[in-house]
Scaffold this motif. Structure first.
Motif, PDB file in Angstrom:
ATOM      1  N   GLU A 202       0.728  -1.392  -0.094  1.00  0.00           N
ATOM      2  CA  GLU A 202      -0.028   0.033   0.204  1.00  0.00           C
ATOM      3  C   GLU A 202       0.641   1.515  -0.039  1.00  0.00           C
ATOM      4  O   GLU A 202       0.573   2.381  -0.625  1.00  0.00           O
ATOM      5  N   ALA A 203       1.955   1.162   0.749  1.00  0.00           N
ATOM      6  CA  ALA A 203       3.046   2.281   0.729  1.00  0.00           C
ATOM      7  C   ALA A 203       3.590   2.575  -0.546  1.00  0.00           C
ATOM      8  O   ALA A 203       3.709   3.693  -1.021  1.00  0.00           O
ATOM      9  N   PHE A 204       3.924   1.588  -1.136  1.00  0.00           N
ATOM     10  CA  PHE A 204       4.307   1.616  -2.584  1.00  0.00           C
ATOM     11  C   PHE A 204       3.397   2.100  -3.553  1.00  0.00           C
ATOM     12  O   PHE A 204       4.026   3.005  -4.553  1.00  0.00           O
ATOM     13  N   VAL A 205       2.271   2.066  -3.486  1.00  0.00           N
ATOM     14  CA  VAL A 205       1.126   2.685  -4.351  1.00  0.00           C
ATOM     15  C   VAL A 205       1.370   4.122  -4.087  1.00  0.00           C
ATOM     16  O   VAL A 205       1.323   4.948  -4.938  1.00  0.00           O
ATOM     17  N   MET A 318      15.471  -0.812   4.301  1.00  0.00           N
ATOM     18  CA  MET A 318      16.428  -1.913   4.399  1.00  0.00           C
ATOM     19  C   MET A 318      15.484  -3.108   4.471  1.00  0.00           C
ATOM     20  O   MET A 318      14.317  -3.070   4.645  1.00  0.00           O
ATOM     21  N   THR A 319      16.153  -4.164   4.546  1.00  0.00           N
ATOM     22  CA  THR A 319      15.438  -5.454   4.510  1.00  0.00           C
ATOM     23  C   THR A 319      14.684  -5.646   5.908  1.00  0.00           C
ATOM     24  O   THR A 319      13.541  -5.935   5.906  1.00  0.00           O
ATOM     25  N   GLU A 320      15.122  -5.026   7.020  1.00  0.00           N
ATOM     26  CA  GLU A 320      14.306  -4.942   8.190  1.00  0.00           C
ATOM     27  C   GLU A 320      13.055  -3.888   8.346  1.00  0.00           C
ATOM     28  O   GLU A 320      12.008  -4.078   9.070  1.00  0.00           O
ATOM     29  N   ILE A 321      13.366  -2.907   7.573  1.00  0.00           N
ATOM     30  CA  ILE A 321      12.437  -1.623   7.345  1.00  0.00           C
ATOM     31  C   ILE A 321      12.241  -1.268   6.181  1.00  0.00           C
ATOM     32  O   ILE A 321      12.625  -0.079   5.756  1.00  0.00           O
ATOM     33  N   PRO A 322      11.666  -1.942   5.200  1.00  0.00           N
ATOM     34  CA  PRO A 322      11.352  -1.416   3.747  1.00  0.00           C
ATOM     35  C   PRO A 322      10.434  -0.338   3.910  1.00  0.00           C
ATOM     36  O   PRO A 322       9.547   0.045   4.554  1.00  0.00           O
ATOM     37  N   GLY A 323      10.977   0.722   2.454  1.00  0.00           N
ATOM     38  CA  GLY A 323      10.199   1.672   2.441  1.00  0.00           C
ATOM     39  C   GLY A 323       9.981   2.767   3.332  1.00  0.00           C
ATOM     40  O   GLY A 323       8.775   3.505   3.744  1.00  0.00           O
ATOM     41  N   VAL A 324      11.135   3.174   4.161  1.00  0.00           N
ATOM     42  CA  VAL A 324      11.086   4.654   5.021  1.00  0.00           C
ATOM     43  C   VAL A 324      10.778   5.671   4.441  1.00  0.00           C
ATOM     44  O   VAL A 324      10.032   6.551   4.974  1.00  0.00           O
ATOM     45  N   ALA A 325      11.599   5.898   3.456  1.00  0.00           N
ATOM     46  CA  ALA A 325      11.677   7.434   3.128  1.00  0.00           C
ATOM     47  C   ALA A 325      11.728   7.430   1.573  1.00  0.00           C
ATOM     48  O   ALA A 325      12.278   6.417   0.882  1.00  0.00           O
TER      49      ALA A 325
END
Length: 541
Positions: A202-205, A318-325
């Motif tokens: 959803e965030a990638f949308v 990161m692998t641990e936290i995708p899509g932060v900024a």
């Protein structure tokens, strides 16, 4: 164009499982295309039915909630079908790099304690050898028919009993264990829930404004977070469709885009550099790509001016936290930045919070360098079977990225270096990433990596390992001169070593840990300080 929130609201609400999200998107129009691979086009309905068949076959093989199944093959529709089938059962997919040797694969297979392995013909023998010694021997099935020593997945599915599927998968069940590249030691198994996967989509949308009629192309490997949590999860969230290529091919990249009407694609820095340097005869000016994610500053102008792509989005995760900024799709783009904190299409949804702190954990002012720490709803559940590393990754609920960044007054973040890529020279901190960038810009340099080596009086000296472009006659002295013209004297390397190639991680980053561990590099390198001292001594005589 629909807003990202309008895109999500086209579909019925769901429970944030992969199965629930799939059913929600299928309800809109079951017969529209969802996934293309090779000559096969899967509609949403066909894909859902095929995933259920695979879930029944896995159940017949004894797979239950919490079990791990490895997939060791190049990209295919089989990866995606297995991910959804396993998630339906509350089981877990462990994607494995198909180029791994036996020892690399052994660590993952044994650490994950896999119950089964789905392999391609070319990886089956390695997978079998890697699994030797497991307490409970896993079963093996083949994705293709290029090997005669294992059961074909198709046969397993064809003979699966027609049983009701257990309702075991829930939003907070682990659905993926993605192993990091292990540049600083043994790989860590990053666990993500079904909720994390769907939410990241959803965030990638929001990030690239995916539309229901978009066609996404995957060229990055499906053992990597980018292809899984951005491209695939984003396609699921937007209800659009996806073209999967088995691997990246520079020579056919633009032709594939043109032939299939691709409108969105993700790349990494290495892919961008390769495409920029390829013959323009391979480019297809009639393409329909409107947005590309993963473009770095060094190639952004080329993708805008020569390749004609209107939206070039760069970001951070990161692998641990995708899509932060990420740099905003419809807002100010700042070259060289990771963008501001990303957001969900629904502004009411709480989202990531980022701080830049010093070693004591105190916030530093804008413009100063510190470590990025993060709280975000898209975060790993922990490292599999590694509670100590999991605890060490957090402080007071904040995830410690290990990345040094600075933030400007507008809230845009700029990457400086990994904390472990800092060179301490004569009391000063020098970012290896900065030296890589400056030296890598030399027209005769193909690739460069700066690392610390021990100095005679303590702390570090700088060694730069360089791969020259073919036909180049670049010298160590010329590298030094290039640096002196662009860097402070403290940052000019003492040692220069030309190599045929640099070691890389599976995601094409330079494996600096491998370089740092090789004590022979300093012995083999040109010592520019020693050469200068020798020249000075000769002049005095």
């Amino acid at each position: 164009m629909k807003t990202p929130l309008q895109v999500l609201k086209r579909y019925p609400q769901h429970d944030y499982t992969l199965h629930g999200a799939l059913q929600s998107r299928m309800a809109r129009d079951p017969q529209r295309p969802f996934l293309l691979f090779g000559n096969k086009v899967w509609s949403w309905h066909e894909f859902a039915a095929a995933a259920d068949k695979r879930a029944r076959a896995l159940t017949a093989r004894g797979i239950a909630k919490g079990d791990r199944v490895a997939v060791m093959a190049q990209n295919s529709d089989g990866h995606v079908l297995l991910l959804f089938a396993l998630a339906r059962l509350g089981a877990i997919m462990v994607p494995v790099n198909p180029e791994f040797g036996v020892e690399e694969a052994r660590y993952v297979m044994h650490h994950a304690e896999v119950s089964g392995v789905v392999a391609a013909g070319g990886t089956l023998d390695v997978a079998r050898a890697a699994c030797q010694g497991l307490a409970l021997a896993p079963w093996f099935v083949l994705l293709d028919s290029s090997h005669d020593k294992a059961l074909l997945l198709g046969d397993l599915i064809a003979h699966a009993p027609d049983i009701a599927l257990p309702v075991n998968g829930s939003a907070d069940d682990t659905c993926l264990i993605v192993y990091t590249s292990g540049t600083t030691g043994f790989p860590k198994g990053v666990m993500h829930s079904q909720r994390s996967f769907v939410t990241c989509g959803e965030a990638f949308v929001q990030r690239v404004h995916l539309q229901p009629d978009d066609r996404v192309m995957i060229v990055l490997p499906l053992f990597h977070i980018n292809a899984l949590f951005y491209s695939l999860a984003g396609t699921l969230a937007a209800g659009c469709n996806i073209l999967i290529l088995n691997k990246f091919s520079a020579s056919t990249f633009w032709q594939s885009i043109a032939d299939h009407g691709v409108t969105q694609v993700n790349i990494i820095e290495a892919v961008g550099a390769i495409l920029m340097n390829r013959p323009r005869s391979e480019f297809r000016p009639g393409h329909k790509v409107r947005v590309i994610y993963g473009v770095r500053e060094s190639v952004a102008d080329c993708f805008r001016d020569e390749f004609g792509i209107a939206h070039r989005i760069g970001g951070y995760g990161m692998t641990e936290i995708p899509g932060v900024a990420c740099n905003p799709y419809d807002g100010p783009q700042k070259p060289g930045s990771m963008g501001p904190v990303g957001r969900h299409p629904d502004p009411a949804r709480p989202w990531a919070v980022c701080r830049v702190v010093d070693d004591a954990g105190s916030d530093v002012p804008d413009g100063e360098v510190g470590e990025l720490i993060v709280k975000t709803p898209i975060i790993m559940q922990g490292y599999f079977r590694d509670p100590e590393q999991t605890r060490a990754a957090f402080r007071d609920g904040w995830f410690l990225t290990g990345d040094l960044v600075r933030r400007d007054a507008d809230g845009y973040f700029y990457f400086v270096s990994r904390k472990k890529d800092i060179i301490r020279r004569r009391g000063e901190n020098i970012a290896g990433a900065e030296l890589d960038r400056v030296i890598g810009a030399h027209p005769a340099v193909h690739e460069a990596a700066a690392i610390p080596v021990p100095a005679e009086l303590g702390e570090d000296e700088i060694l730069v390992a360089i791969v020259k472009k073919p036909g180049s006659e670049l010298t160590a002295e010329a590298v030094s001169q290039w640096c002196r013209e662009r860097l402070a004297p403290m940052k000019v390397p003492r040692y220069v070593l030309f190599m045929d190639e640099l070691p890389h991680t599976p995601t094409h980053k330079v494996a600096k840990a491998v370089l740092r561990a090789d004590a022979s590099l300093r012995v083999r390198a040109v010592d520019l300080q020693a050469a200068a001292e020798k020249g000075s001594s000769t002049t005095r005589r």
